[in-house]
Design a protein around this motif. Structure first.
Motif, short mmCIF file in Angstrom:
data_model
loop_
_atom_site.label_atom_id
_atom_site.label_comp_id
_atom_site.label_asym_id
_atom_site.label_seq_id
_atom_site.Cartn_x
_atom_site.Cartn_y
_atom_site.Cartn_z
N GLU A 105 13.39 -24.90 25.24
CA GLU A 105 12.14 -24.89 25.99
C GLU A 105 12.28 -25.95 27.08
O GLU A 105 12.50 -27.12 26.78
N ARG A 142 12.09 -28.99 24.03
CA ARG A 142 12.32 -28.71 22.63
C ARG A 142 13.48 -27.73 22.49
O ARG A 142 13.75 -26.96 23.41
N TYR A 159 14.77 -24.80 19.80
CA TYR A 159 14.46 -24.00 18.61
C TYR A 159 15.74 -23.41 18.04
O TYR A 159 16.46 -22.73 18.77
N GLY A 167 9.52 -20.47 16.98
CA GLY A 167 8.77 -21.52 16.33
C GLY A 167 7.88 -21.02 15.21
O GLY A 167 6.98 -21.72 14.78
N ASP A 168 8.10 -19.81 14.74
CA ASP A 168 7.25 -19.21 13.71
C ASP A 168 8.15 -18.48 12.71
O ASP A 168 8.25 -17.27 12.72
#
Ligand SMILES: [Zn+2]
Length: 421
Positions: free
Chosen positions: A200, A210, A212, A245-246
């Motif tokens: 990100e 960030r 991931y 992120g999930d």
């Protein structure tokens, strides 16, 4: 035993370098690093400092500039460090760790309250000295183009017009292999298949916000913004589809063995309330519910569909690397097909004009109304993106590459030559 000490010092330097990269990108520590930290107070103390700094930097503070004289001091100190590095250590010269040199300076400056907000220091701009080494992915970012390079440092460059205004190395254990990028608001998400991650990236200033972890060769990305914020979906070449992120929301539409990085290509696109997903290994388009990620449809279109783009009116264009451009209806069925030369793997669409890139050396323009096909030789086109003014940006990899903006008739508006750093 001076030799021994030197080796130890070198090893600690290497460890601290890795710590900086991992902490900076939010990655977990390897068992080797943990083992070293357990027996080395020096490196352990370094890690503690890094984490404190990181925590301070992640706090939601209003953006501010450091005092001008401090910025000058830091810049000149960093420049000196770099010069010394280059004259003393050829190994360091081969892979200069800009971030490495900045961290200690930041830690010193961290005592100055407010300076911590100057996140750009973490990811220093190199201004006009920046090159575009082996561009692989280009994304239309806020006010310019973000270009990601498949070089050893995972270099990211921000261009305003044809000028490089900021540059940073995203690092990573492996040389980067960027496969796709998408923009969501003021952020850009970049898939780096070699390092099993999606970055990100913020562009004002340029920084990695960030990282991931996304294993198994992340190939495709799509973003949606709605009332509850934005979402980014990914597709891996081995068949996983998920929300960034999930981890709870992820499914596998196919199971595949690993494959060479160059084959890590697939597309995912949110259109008409459905996630369209290509699986090029089976020639399928899968349709998923974006909420549940349940598969609601599966259409065998044949060939090797690898990229997707939306059209006005709700249809979707799918690029088949075996040499076709397909128009799909809302159910994923093929309603029109254009034959294409070569093995194109990236697609950009503006109105009634589509451009596709074939790494082997060709850009092809498709007039979606007349069906006219117009090829243009280009050395190593890796990616194409449609820009809001009707033009297209193309990332050209390799030594003679760079970034080129073309109008819808394939006339080059400008080109920024790449180069080695
Ligand atoms: Zn150590």
């Amino acid at each position: 035993m001076a030799g021994m000490n030197e080796n130890d010092a070198q090893h600690c330097e290497m460890v601290q370098q890795q710590l900086e990269e991992r902490v900076g990108l939010g990655q977990s520590l390897t068992p080797e690093l943990r083992a070293h930290l357990a027996g080395c107070p020096g490196c352990h103390a370094h890690l503690t400092l890094l984490r404190e700094l990181e925590a301070a930097l992640l706090e939601d503070v209003p953006p501010m500039q450091p005092p001008a004289h401090l910025k000058t001091q830091v810049l000149s100190a960093a420049r000196q460090t770099r010069i010394q590095t280059q004259t003393v250590a050829p190994a360091a010269q081969a892979r200069p760790h800009a971030a490495r040199r900045w961290w200690p300076l930041m830690l010193g400056a961290a005592a100055v309250s407010g300076l911590l907000a100057f996140g750009a220091l973490l990811t220093p701009s190199r201004g006009t000295a920046a090159a575009l080494p082996d561009p692989a992915v280009v994304v239309a970012a806020a006010g310019g183009l973000l270009v990601a390079s498949n070089d050893g440092g995972g270099t990211l460059n921000l261009l305003r017009g044809d000028q490089v205004t900021a540059s940073l190395r995203s690092g990573g254990a492996q040389p980067a292999w960027f496969t796709q990028g998408v923009r969501l608001g003021d952020r850009v998400y970049l898939a780096d298949a070699a390092n099993d991650r999606v970055l990100e990236v913020g562009t004002g200033p340029l920084r990695v916000v960030r990282s991931y972890p996304v294993p198994d060769g992340v190939a495709g990305l799509t973003a949606s913004s709605d009332a509850d914020g934005g979402r980014v979906y990914f597709k891996t070449v081995r068949g996983s589809v998920g929300r960034l992120g999930d981890p709870q929301h992820q499914i596998t539409v196919a199971r595949e063995d690993g494959m060479p990085l160059a084959d890590v290509m697939d597309g995912v696109l949110l259109s008409g309330g459905r996630l369209f997903v290509t699986h090029h290994l089976t020639g399928e388009i899968c349709l998923l519910d974006p909420e549940t990620l349940n598969v609601v449809g599966r259409v065998v279109v044949g060939g090797a569909p690898v990229d997707l783009a939306p059209e006005a009116g709700g249809t979707v264009l799918a690029l088949d690397a075996a040499g076709r451009l397909l128009r799909l209806n809302a159910g994923g069925e093929v309603i029109r097909s254009w034959p294409l030369p070569g093995h194109p793997d990236k697609l950009g669409v503006n109105g009634s004009v589509a451009l596709v890139t074939d790494r082997a050396g060709q850009l092809t323009r498709i007039d979606l109304v007349s069906g006219e096909i117009q090829p243009m030789p280009l050395t190593h086109p890796m990616d194409v993106v449609a820009l809001s003014d009707g033009t297209f940006a193309v990332a050209e990899g390799g030594g003679g590459g760079g970034v080129r903006v073309l109008d819808e008739t394939l006339k080059t508006s400008w080109k920024r030559q790449g180069g080695k750093r």
